[in-house]
Design a protein around this motif. Structure first.
Motif, PDB file in Angstrom:
ATOM      1  N   LEU A  16      39.037  -8.048  29.626  1.00  0.00           N
ATOM      2  CA  LEU A  16      40.389  -8.239  29.091  1.00  0.00           C
ATOM      3  C   LEU A  16      40.335  -8.919  27.720  1.00  0.00           C
ATOM      4  O   LEU A  16      41.057  -8.531  26.784  1.00  0.00           O
ATOM      5  CB  LEU A  16      41.233  -9.074  30.066  1.00  0.00           C
ATOM      6  CG  LEU A  16      42.653  -9.398  29.582  1.00  0.00           C
ATOM      7  CD1 LEU A  16      43.440  -8.125  29.252  1.00  0.00           C
ATOM      8  CD2 LEU A  16      43.416 -10.224  30.619  1.00  0.00           C
ATOM      9  N   THR A  17      39.454  -9.909  27.585  1.00  0.00           N
ATOM     10  CA  THR A  17      39.327 -10.597  26.300  1.00  0.00           C
ATOM     11  C   THR A  17      38.966  -9.604  25.201  1.00  0.00           C
ATOM     12  O   THR A  17      39.551  -9.604  24.112  1.00  0.00           O
ATOM     13  CB  THR A  17      38.241 -11.691  26.383  1.00  0.00           C
ATOM     14  OG1 THR A  17      38.511 -12.515  27.511  1.00  0.00           O
ATOM     15  CG2 THR A  17      38.227 -12.549  25.123  1.00  0.00           C
ATOM     16  N   SER A  18      38.007  -8.740  25.507  1.00  0.00           N
ATOM     17  CA  SER A  18      37.576  -7.735  24.543  1.00  0.00           C
ATOM     18  C   SER A  18      38.736  -6.805  24.165  1.00  0.00           C
ATOM     19  O   SER A  18      38.927  -6.476  22.993  1.00  0.00           O
ATOM     20  CB  SER A  18      36.407  -6.944  25.133  1.00  0.00           C
ATOM     21  OG  SER A  18      35.950  -5.986  24.226  1.00  0.00           O
ATOM     22  N   GLU A  19      39.529  -6.414  25.167  1.00  0.00           N
ATOM     23  CA  GLU A  19      40.695  -5.562  24.888  1.00  0.00           C
ATOM     24  C   GLU A  19      41.663  -6.254  23.923  1.00  0.00           C
ATOM     25  O   GLU A  19      42.205  -5.627  23.012  1.00  0.00           O
ATOM     26  CB  GLU A  19      41.456  -5.251  26.192  1.00  0.00           C
ATOM     27  CG  GLU A  19      40.812  -4.166  27.049  1.00  0.00           C
ATOM     28  CD  GLU A  19      41.505  -4.057  28.410  1.00  0.00           C
ATOM     29  OE1 GLU A  19      40.812  -3.683  29.373  1.00  0.00           O
ATOM     30  OE2 GLU A  19      42.727  -4.361  28.509  1.00  0.00           O
ATOM     31  N   LEU A  20      41.864  -7.558  24.146  1.00  0.00           N
ATOM     32  CA  LEU A  20      42.785  -8.303  23.283  1.00  0.00           C
ATOM     33  C   LEU A  20      42.228  -8.400  21.863  1.00  0.00           C
ATOM     34  O   LEU A  20      42.940  -8.161  20.886  1.00  0.00           O
ATOM     35  CB  LEU A  20      43.049  -9.700  23.862  1.00  0.00           C
ATOM     36  CG  LEU A  20      43.821  -9.707  25.187  1.00  0.00           C
ATOM     37  CD1 LEU A  20      43.894 -11.122  25.766  1.00  0.00           C
ATOM     38  CD2 LEU A  20      45.237  -9.150  24.998  1.00  0.00           C
TER      39      LEU A  20
ATOM     40  N   THR B 287      42.825  -5.413  19.765  1.00  0.00           N
ATOM     41  CA  THR B 287      44.178  -5.182  19.245  1.00  0.00           C
ATOM     42  C   THR B 287      44.576  -6.265  18.238  1.00  0.00           C
ATOM     43  O   THR B 287      45.724  -6.306  17.806  1.00  0.00           O
ATOM     44  CB  THR B 287      45.220  -5.193  20.378  1.00  0.00           C
ATOM     45  OG1 THR B 287      45.193  -6.490  20.994  1.00  0.00           O
ATOM     46  CG2 THR B 287      44.913  -4.136  21.413  1.00  0.00           C
ATOM     47  N   GLY B 288      43.626  -7.155  17.908  1.00  0.00           N
ATOM     48  CA  GLY B 288      43.921  -8.169  16.898  1.00  0.00           C
ATOM     49  C   GLY B 288      44.456  -9.474  17.444  1.00  0.00           C
ATOM     50  O   GLY B 288      44.783 -10.380  16.678  1.00  0.00           O
TER      51      GLY B 288
ATOM     52  N   VAL C  92      49.869  -7.118  25.278  1.00  0.00           N
ATOM     53  CA  VAL C  92      49.686  -7.386  23.854  1.00  0.00           C
ATOM     54  C   VAL C  92      51.030  -7.669  23.181  1.00  0.00           C
ATOM     55  O   VAL C  92      51.182  -8.656  22.455  1.00  0.00           O
ATOM     56  CB  VAL C  92      48.964  -6.204  23.176  1.00  0.00           C
ATOM     57  CG1 VAL C  92      49.004  -6.344  21.656  1.00  0.00           C
ATOM     58  CG2 VAL C  92      47.525  -6.127  23.658  1.00  0.00           C
ATOM     59  N   ASP C  93      52.016  -6.823  23.431  1.00  0.00           N
ATOM     60  CA  ASP C  93      53.336  -7.026  22.827  1.00  0.00           C
ATOM     61  C   ASP C  93      53.952  -8.350  23.260  1.00  0.00           C
ATOM     62  O   ASP C  93      54.541  -9.073  22.439  1.00  0.00           O
ATOM     63  CB  ASP C  93      54.283  -5.878  23.234  1.00  0.00           C
ATOM     64  CG  ASP C  93      53.949  -4.601  22.488  1.00  0.00           C
ATOM     65  OD1 ASP C  93      53.249  -4.694  21.444  1.00  0.00           O
ATOM     66  OD2 ASP C  93      54.350  -3.516  22.941  1.00  0.00           O
TER      67      ASP C  93
ATOM     68  N   ILE D 249      36.797 -13.874   8.010  1.00  0.00           N
ATOM     69  CA  ILE D 249      37.416 -15.092   8.553  1.00  0.00           C
ATOM     70  C   ILE D 249      38.432 -14.742   9.647  1.00  0.00           C
ATOM     71  O   ILE D 249      38.514 -15.416  10.665  1.00  0.00           O
ATOM     72  CB  ILE D 249      38.061 -15.934   7.423  1.00  0.00           C
ATOM     73  CG1 ILE D 249      36.958 -16.495   6.515  1.00  0.00           C
ATOM     74  CG2 ILE D 249      38.906 -17.071   7.983  1.00  0.00           C
ATOM     75  CD1 ILE D 249      37.457 -17.173   5.245  1.00  0.00           C
ATOM     76  N   SER D 250      39.192 -13.659   9.438  1.00  0.00           N
ATOM     77  CA  SER D 250      40.126 -13.224  10.484  1.00  0.00           C
ATOM     78  C   SER D 250      39.385 -12.970  11.782  1.00  0.00           C
ATOM     79  O   SER D 250      39.869 -13.323  12.866  1.00  0.00           O
ATOM     80  CB  SER D 250      40.831 -11.920  10.101  1.00  0.00           C
ATOM     81  OG  SER D 250      41.617 -12.127   8.983  1.00  0.00           O
ATOM     82  N   CYS D 251      38.238 -12.340  11.701  1.00  0.00           N
ATOM     83  CA  CYS D 251      37.462 -12.056  12.907  1.00  0.00           C
ATOM     84  C   CYS D 251      37.012 -13.352  13.576  1.00  0.00           C
ATOM     85  O   CYS D 251      37.166 -13.525  14.782  1.00  0.00           O
ATOM     86  CB  CYS D 251      36.271 -11.162  12.579  1.00  0.00           C
ATOM     87  SG  CYS D 251      35.213 -10.877  14.017  1.00  0.00           S
TER      88      CYS D 251
END
Lengths: 490, 490
Positions: free
Chosen positions: A414-418, A421-422, A482-483, B81-83
């Protein structure tokens, strides 16, 4: 690596230095410094003598910035850089060291404070002392005749003030300069406008900006009978008027700088009695532009302002906070030559500096301002200390957590999915962390949301989204997560 | 300042050095360097001998960044930096120099590349060689046992490669590290995820990430019969497999490092024949997390990856661009010890380094990655060169202009109004600039709008807003100007 016999010799000699200082009851600071050097020699020697004496510290006069200090620094830089960009400035960067001769002859008496690099073969190098001389070197080297640029970087001065006053040997400068042949006083006025905008936006309380002109000082010195070769050194003395009484300044002029009492008295008359006359005559054009820029409420003409640096040739200025901040706000690295309590910005016109670098002596007129960023950091840090609002050092929006065992893989997924999406997300690096320690991490670091996964949530295709502050929890369909996070952390 | 006789002596000696080099037909670079030193001595001497010999350059191996390079640099930093922030990292900063002994014994053979400061009294200091050792010193000094931080700053190496290859002595490092006692391979996997995200977002073309583990190498060396004390130096040689054929690597092991031919052959078998077996056994856990992070398409196990630095103790990795970029893209400052053509990031686990600083030897496990930002800058610069899109070096939205004379005051007033509302605005510093030169300034610097004032516009309470690209003009009521500019420059 020095050889062993040399090191043993150095240790012996240094030991004597320390013993001598102790017997002479030298200052603690001085003794500490020499002891540190002794320990360094011992550490280099290694072996039994070297053990347990490792010195775990930063170099004298320097400091690390921790994450909280960095968060404040970032906030301050953002305000300042936005202002520079609003005024159409570009930015450049120069190396931290220059050829030694590039710096030679630019700083008058302060040249002794320049850090030299060891001669390890090749060129002789020194750490930059300010950003103005490298800027002038850059313009001459690239034959640039007009530019509006800012430069934020660290500079180095082997100064030896009481460390308790918090003045550093490594500190940031934050410079804005306009180079080019333009009509009189327009870029000069913009520099003052910039100081005004920045100090307003940083919200540091009331301030005023002192303005003077080196040509007025030179004219005054000439009229008073100061010999030409003493103009610059008398300038430095006049500049101390904000920290010293006139009588002491006069004493320095007469006793240390060798001025006749008569000449000193005449300077005193001008400085103390006639400032307004001068203001009117010389500064009319500048003030007419400042009027258009709506900044005259904070700008005052001050004939006693001299600024220490040699290279100024025209308008000079310095911004001072009205509010005196208690210790350790003494700290100021912006321009040691011209520091006064409360000074947070300073600068002026220097039309001759670039010509000193140009092979044909071609001049490029320049005017600029340096923001005393170290003092500003220190004020902002104190404000943060006394404020109830906690300074966040990360921007994490959500922690992915679980109350149950064996869900590491689901949390990572789940962390990776988030991330993809930024969303700014964290996950604890433990196989089975307790929910309590996951919530504690949020409270300590200010993460506002927790996305909690459990067997049931996985089965239902939802995530339990918890507001850390209010403790409210709500099930959110995985597709909407995400939204929902974005909505709640705008 | 050295005295005159000393300088004259130095000039004489240095003159002989130069003559000798020339007679020996030494490389142009070597001669130039010694000539520069000679000129510096002469310049210091001053007088007739010193005139006309001023050296207008940056120190060898360093460069200025011009505004265009800075604009590209800012763009790259923003992505990186965003990453880092997306992954919940804080940031810290450390001084540019450290006590010399802090760096001693950390870099193996490369220690000779450390810049020392001149002993001007006080502590013995050196410029930082990387950001990892100062980070470890920071953790030990502040007794920090867990932190996730990034640090972007310049580091210094007295390297002597052909300058044409564009390797610098001052260059940026861009490090992300996770310190703390956590469950195996989770933070390690996050570091690889970060490399993957950054290289994807920077859009540098296809890449792959090589992974290995120092413990596998150590095990392999032991099995092959490499003596313990040669592990690290044999590591450096194995690491050259990406640039040298196996036969040459073997030759170095045997002839330079003194390994028996027999042992070298056994290493060859492992490296060339058995990588997959190792991969499966040792790296299973790491790869299971990389699977969850969806990055396995770019990650390959490579037993020949060794990385030069002494302090790695576990997983190591290096990211390589598939596309080979033509010269001058040879430049790479990220980690000279482990540079290979196309390498743009590298790192690994170093569990022992912090313990070297802690007085009680307490260990803090760490894993991190360093982004090879200089090479990335260079690739981005080349992309910008070949792209049709012009790189803007300012963000100015509008130029306040006039076609008529005597409107300087009106232009300054309007510009000030725009600044006060946050609009990025410029005005030419001339009393009566020509409209053409005002429009030219916009085209040269990419300013999209011009706000034109004239007697008629002032009378009507409007401003003529001109689109620089399309040349369309429209009268906008003064009260609506800010909104109109904002709308057009979103």
């Amino acid at each position: 690596m020095a050889d062993k016999a040399q090191l043993q010799e150095a240790i012996k000699t240094q030991g004597e230095v320390v013993r001598k200082l102790k017997s002479e009851k030298a200052s603690k600071e001085q003794i500490d410094e020499e002891v540190a050097k002794l320990l360094q020699f011992k550490a280099q020697l290694g072996g039994d003598e070297g053990k347990h004496v490792f010195v775990l510290k930063t170099a004298k006069g320097t400091r690390d910035y921790n994450p909280k200090q960095m968060a404040i620094r970032e906030k301050v830089f953002n305000i300042i850089i936005s202002c520079f960009k609003r005024h159409g400035a570009e930015t450049i960067d120069t190396p931290v060291f220059e050829l030694k001769e590039t710096l030679t002859g630019k700083y008058g008496e302060d040249s002794k404070l320049i850090y030299d690099l060891k001669d390890q073969g090749g060129e002789l190098l020194s750490l930059r002392y300010d950003l103005t001389v490298p800027f002038a070197r850059y313009l001459a080297m690239n034959k640039i005749t007009n530019i509006k640029r800012y430069h934020i970087a660290k500079v180095y001065r082997r100064d030896n003030p009481a460390m308790t006053r918090g003045r550093y040997r490594e500190f940031y400068q934050c410079d804005f300069d306009i180079a080019g042949q333009y009509d009189a006083m327009i870029p000069d006025a913009e520099c003052l406008k910039i100081v005004y905008e920045i100090l307003n936006e940083l919200d540091l309380g009331d301030f005023h900006i002192k303005v003077n002109d080196r040509r007025i000082l030179d004219g005054m010195f000439a009229v008073c009978g100061v010999p030409d070769e003493k103009f610059r050194t008398i300038c430095s003395t006049v500049d101390k008027l904000d920290k010293m009484a006139w009588e002491d300044v006069k004493k320095e002029m007469v006793n240390e700088k060798g001025l006749s009492e008569d000449v000193a008295n005449r300077i005193g008359e001008y400085v103390n009695v006639f400032p307004l006359v001068f203001s009117y005559i010389y500064m009319k054009l500048l003030f007419s532009y400042l009027e258009l820029f709506q900044v005259t409420d904070k700008v005052v003409f001050d004939l006693s302002l001299a600024r220490g640096l040699d290279y100024y040739t025209g308008v000079i200025y310095e911004a001072i906070l009205s509010q005196t901040i208690p210790a350790p706000a003494e700290q100021n690295g912006a321009d040691e030559a011209a520091v006064s309590v409360g000074s947070v910005a300073g600068g002026g016109r220097y039309d001759g500096l670039v010509g000193m670098f140009d092979p044909k002596g071609r001049k490029v007129p320049c005017v600029g301002v340096s923001i005393g960023i170290e003092r500003i950091f220190s004020i902002m840090e104190q404000k943060a200390e006394t404020s109830s609002e906690k300074v966040r050092t990360t921007e994490t929006q959500v922690l992915v957590a679980s109350a149950q065992k064996n869900l590491l893989e689901e949390r990572l997924k789940l962390t990776s999915e988030l991330w993809n999406t930024g969303i700014k997300a964290e996950v604890l690096y433990k196989k089975n962390p307790k929910l309590l320690s996951q919530l504690q991490h949020c409270e300590e670091t200010g993460i506002p949301l927790v996305a909690i996964l459990g067997e049931q949530e996985l089965k239902d295709g939802v995530v339990k989204l918890r507001n850390v502050a209010s403790r409210e929890e709500v099930d959110v369909p995985r597709a909407d997560l995400v939204d929902e996070i974005k909505k709640r952390t705008l």
